[in-house]
Design an enzyme around this catalytic site. Structure first.
Site, PDB file in Angstrom:
ATOM      1  N   HIS A 176       0.698  -1.209   0.251  1.00  0.00           N
ATOM      2  CA  HIS A 176       0.145   0.001   0.112  1.00  0.00           C
ATOM      3  C   HIS A 176       0.720   1.399   0.023  1.00  0.00           C
ATOM      4  O   HIS A 176       1.863   1.251   0.691  1.00  0.00           O
ATOM      5  CB  HIS A 176      -0.977   0.130   1.160  1.00  0.00           C
ATOM      6  N   CYS A 189      -4.804  -5.196   8.385  1.00  0.00           N
ATOM      7  CA  CYS A 189      -3.658  -5.762   7.669  1.00  0.00           C
ATOM      8  C   CYS A 189      -2.577  -5.215   7.779  1.00  0.00           C
ATOM      9  O   CYS A 189      -2.409  -3.899   8.468  1.00  0.00           O
ATOM     10  CB  CYS A 189      -4.079  -5.710   6.219  1.00  0.00           C
TER      11      CYS A 189
END
Length: 302
Positions: A267, A278
């Protein structure tokens, strides 16, 4: 209750494209965080290395452990133990920072009966093949006739009970063994992720993103359930998502889905407690993690 019968069989029904899409949506922790596993993705190969010594059985048992069970069960009558399973009969891991044995197992046939208590009846079945993975599981205790393993699924959703990593017992006769060396160690307080092989530590991250106070990253031991590239989720930038066998400690599901799976993934925003649970990592870290064999042990510490 299961009915004795020759062999362990689970009828697997090929899902239509529509059903696959519905199941895939259930993987998300949120649209920009936890995507669906791709049915067409290639599974990470299992690794065969020198095993570590087996865990010594509890002193309350005989040296060989529990007695053998040679009964035959019809797998189709047992609930499947998958990422979507909520099975109150399963037990949560009572030693979340305990050691692994260096061994993984996979059902020998279409399924293997899962026992909460080796002296009782089976409470479910672990499938040999399943689109969302979770079929190769790490052994945390090995006896002559039985192995205790970490499993996918949950004992309960957070609003109704303990959603921590679940365990179960499998008969040695029902599984195929593989050896595995790497262990992934995550320290949230130190912001480090290491891959440890035969005592050698490879630091793959010295910063990452983790869960907020309301949606924390689960801690304790778990395992790599599946690795998949999901191109439709652009935030991954085409990099793999590495799904774990443990789910959110606070979310029953997300976005209408019935699961809240934890995963490593890439990300752009990947520092601090910013996620729904996460672990957000950079390109090098997710590339290294995606190369690990299915069933690889993972330990997450605060």
């Amino acid at each position: 209750m299961a009915h004795p019968r020759r062999g362990v069989r689970v009828a697997l029904i090929a899902a239509s494209a529509v059903v696959v899409a519905v199941l895939a949506a259930a993987w998300m922790l949120r649209p920009a965080e936890q995507p669906a596993a791709s049915p067409s993705s290639t599974a990470t190969p299992r690794q065969t290395l020198t095993p570590t010594p087996s865990v010594t059985p509890s002193p309350t048992r005989t040296p060989a452990g529990y007695a053998a069970n040679t009964a035959e069960y019809e797998g189709a009558t047992l609930p499947a133990i998958t990422v979507f399973a909520v099975n109150p009969a399963l037990e949560v891991d009572d030693d979340p920072y305990g050691a692994f044995t260096g061994t993984v197992v996979t059902p020998r046939e279409e399924s293997a009966p899962v026992f909460a208590d080796p002296e009782g009846e089976p409470v479910g079945a672990l499938l040999r093949e399943y689109v969302h993975g979770g079929n190769t599981v790490p052994v945390i205790e090995r006896q002559t006739h039985w192995v205790r393993v970490l499993l996918p699924g949950r004992k309960a959703v957070p609003s109704k009970g303990d959603p921590s990593q679940v365990t179960g017992w499998l008969r040695v006769a029902d599984v195929e063994f593989g050896t595995i060396d790497p262990v992934v160690e995550v320290s949230i307080s130190k912001r480090t992720i290491d891959i440890v092989r035969s005592g050698d530590r490879d630091r793959i991250a010295d910063d990452f993103g983790w869960g907020t106070d309301q949606t924390p990253t689960p801690v304790g031991r778990t395992f790599i359930m599946k690795a998949a590239v999901v191109p439709q989720y652009s935030y991954t930038r085409g990099h793999p998502i590495v799904y774990l066998g443990v789910q959110s400690p606070t979310l029953d599901g997300f976005g209408g889905a019935s699961v809240a799976v934890t995963a490593f993934h890439y990300h752009d925003a990947r520092s601090g407690n910013i996620s729904n649970g996460c672990l957000r990592v950079d390109v090098d870290a997710i590339t290294a993690l995606a190369k690990l064999p299915l069933g690889t042990p993972v330990i997450i510490r605060d």
